[in-house]
Structures are given as structure tokens and as C-alpha cells.
Enzyme design. Sequence first.
Site, PDB file in Angstrom:
ATOM      1  N   HIS A  58       6.586   1.139  -4.967  1.00  0.00           N
ATOM      2  CA  HIS A  58       5.552   2.165  -5.139  1.00  0.00           C
ATOM      3  C   HIS A  58       5.840   3.422  -4.317  1.00  0.00           C
ATOM      4  CE1 HIS A  58       3.504   0.521  -1.402  1.00  0.00           C
ATOM      5  NE2 HIS A  58       3.227   1.797  -1.259  1.00  0.00           N
TER       6      HIS A  58
ATOM      7  N   ASP B 136       7.231  -5.451  -5.513  1.00  0.00           N
ATOM      8  CA  ASP B 136       7.077  -4.127  -4.904  1.00  0.00           C
ATOM      9  C   ASP B 136       8.234  -3.833  -3.945  1.00  0.00           C
ATOM     10  OD1 ASP B 136       6.133  -1.636  -4.344  1.00  0.00           O
ATOM     11  OD2 ASP B 136       4.194  -2.275  -3.563  1.00  0.00           O
TER      12      ASP B 136
ATOM     13  N   GLY C  19       2.310   5.890   4.517  1.00  0.00           N
ATOM     14  CA  GLY C  19       3.596   6.293   5.084  1.00  0.00           C
ATOM     15  C   GLY C  19       4.332   5.143   5.746  1.00  0.00           C
ATOM     16  N   ASN C  20       3.596   4.090   6.131  1.00  0.00           N
ATOM     17  CA  ASN C  20       4.248   2.890   6.666  1.00  0.00           C
ATOM     18  C   ASN C  20       4.896   2.057   5.559  1.00  0.00           C
ATOM     19  OD1 ASN C  20       2.066   2.748   9.328  1.00  0.00           O
ATOM     20  ND2 ASN C  20       4.191   2.121   9.639  1.00  0.00           N
ATOM     21  N   SER C  21       4.450   2.251   4.319  1.00  0.00           N
ATOM     22  CA  SER C  21       4.938   1.423   3.212  1.00  0.00           C
ATOM     23  C   SER C  21       6.462   1.417   3.147  1.00  0.00           C
ATOM     24  CB  SER C  21       4.385   1.947   1.888  1.00  0.00           C
ATOM     25  OG  SER C  21       3.001   1.751   1.805  1.00  0.00           O
TER      26      SER C  21
ATOM     27  N   LEU D  82       4.599 -19.444 -15.519  1.00  0.00           N
ATOM     28  CA  LEU D  82       4.054 -20.601 -16.219  1.00  0.00           C
ATOM     29  C   LEU D  82       3.479 -20.223 -17.578  1.00  0.00           C
ATOM     30  CD1 LEU D  82       2.148 -22.887 -13.675  1.00  0.00           C
ATOM     31  CD2 LEU D  82       4.122 -23.470 -15.085  1.00  0.00           C
TER      32      LEU D  82
END
Length: 351
Positions: free
Chosen positions: A83, A113, A187-189, A239
Site C-alpha cells: 500500500h 501487503d 509513514g511508518n508503514s 479453502l
Amino acid sequence: MTNQTRRRFLAGAAGVAAGLAGCSSGRRAPPDPVTPSGAEPDRDSPYTAVYDATIESVAFVGTAGGGGGSGFVYDDYVVTNQHVVGDADQVDVRFERGDWREAGVTATDVYADLAVLSTDIPDYARPLSFVDSVPPVGTEVLALGSPFGLESSVSTGIISGKNRALASPSGFSIPNTVQTDAGLDPGNSGGPLVTMDNEVTGIAVAGAGTSVGFAVSPLLARRVLPELIETGTYSHPFLGISLLPVTPIIAEANDLPETRGIYVVEVLDSGPTDQTLRGADGETTVDGRTVPTGGDTLIELAGNAIDSNADLGTTLALELSPGDRVDATVIRDGERVDIRVPIGSRPPPEQ
């Protein structure tokens, strides 16, 4: 009138100047200059030691739209969140010592992600390694990255929880995420959550409050990233069912002996064609609520107890692969039944 006003202003200004000068009519000597201390700052903090050992492996990731996140060096690539990069083919990366690089987006995986970036990595930015297993709840951790664009920042905390199923815009939860109270802000992502042994125990993905944040599991990352690097894609096990957690109402409506497991509402056409799980075929009303009946309740899969959606997601994500056929135990028509279930491949995400 104008001259009087001007005289009053000048007189007032002179009074203020005298006050700032300490009402002294003589000239004062300037203060002595401050000489910087030659002593090294105290670096005995264990947090400082971890920061010093890992921060040069962390980078700011900037996109053309002005957005940004964080990343870190892993196996000669830079890893971040999907993202963070979105649909970009190229992003800008800035390393700790100020080196800017253009980076190509080699591969992305929306379900985990994760994204892999290719660039010329400076020699000082050494690869970080993942932990072999997620440490216990209460273990101290540091979150490194660029919250609000503030590069080379660190926040401290602990592992607050494990095996969390994190809702995702992909329509599927991200399984086995690590919960922390270390500050994870915009911003830490994509930045690393590291242990006091300098190992990555999660990839920051979301903040949900002042003391609740989540990181992609290091176990999931260790499974997905090598395949992304080698082939550019990763096939997630599937599944092919729609499900509900077993609640007291579902347990009552289906005469279940325990309130645990996951309830199969429907077997989807997008799943494996020979799926042996059975979906609901009826409904009843409990306390004014319509409840499905007749479906299987999955309580064991591949030797693991399935008490919740999180248990199912973790088993699928970390232990199984498309094409597998594994043992399962269900409650069917009030009886415990052992079956074999096929594992399919998750369909591509909707655009």
C-alpha cells in the site's frame, strides 16, 4: 497631531530599549562563548545500541504523488508495504546517510501487503534478518521508519499480541499479524519492527490507535518474500468457503457441543472444484435472529486446532500450499467427522 504621535512612539520605544538593556547606560560585555564538550555522549542505552545497529538498513520510500513510507534492506532488495507503492512502477528511496536512489518496484503482493524494490543499495545498508519465531508477548521491540516523513525515527514498545487477523482492503484478512504498542504512525508503514537482538519481528502495516499497531508477521514475510523475489508472484492457499466464527447463537442453532471453530456458510465456485466441506442448507431463528444451519463446523485442519478465524488463517498461510490435500475434522449433523480437504489458490484481487 502627527508629530505628537511620533514623539510619543519614539519616547515609548526608548523606554522599551532601556528595559531590554537592563537600564544600564554603559556598554555590557558579550557573554562568554560556549565550548562544545569533547566527551562522547552517553550511549549505554540498549535502545541506542539497537538503533545504531539497524537504522542504516532503514530507508524512506517516496512516491510520485507525494506520499511516503518506510522500508528496509532484505536480501539485496528493499522491502516495504504494497500500500506504500500502490500501482507505481518506480519510487524514490533515501537511505540513512542521505543517499537518494531510484528504485524499481520488482513485485507486490496485495494479500500480504508486501512489496519488493530493486535499487543500488549503499554498502553501509546491510540486510536485516527475520526472527525464526515470533517472540513472546511482552518482548521489547523498536519501530524504525519515517512517521509523518520524519526520517530515521524510532519508537519503543512491546509485543502486545500475536496471531491477529487484520482486516484488509483486499477483502481477505492479513493473517498472523503482530500487535505492538510501539508508535506506528502514517509513514511508518513498511518499516521494520525489531527486537533487542537486531532482528526483524514484523513489518509495520497499520496503526489503530495511540497504543495499538500491527505488523506483518515475520513468518509470513519469510514465506512470501523469497517467492516474490524469485518469480514476481505468490500464490496464497485458499479453502474456497465463506464462513462465520462460531458464536453461542450459531452453536445453539446447530446443536454444537462447544462454542468454537469456524462455521461453513457456503462453498464458493472460486475454490477447488472437489471441495469436501459442506455449506449451510437451511436456517432457523434464535432470539429473533436468522441463523444458518446444516453447514460443517471446522475444528481441526492439518493437525491444528481451529478455534477461530485467526487460527484458520495462520494454518493456511504458514503451513499449507495450493494443491495440498490435508486431514480435517468437522462437526457435521451433530457428529465428529474426519475428512480430507483440498487446498486451492486464492483468486487474483479485484481491481
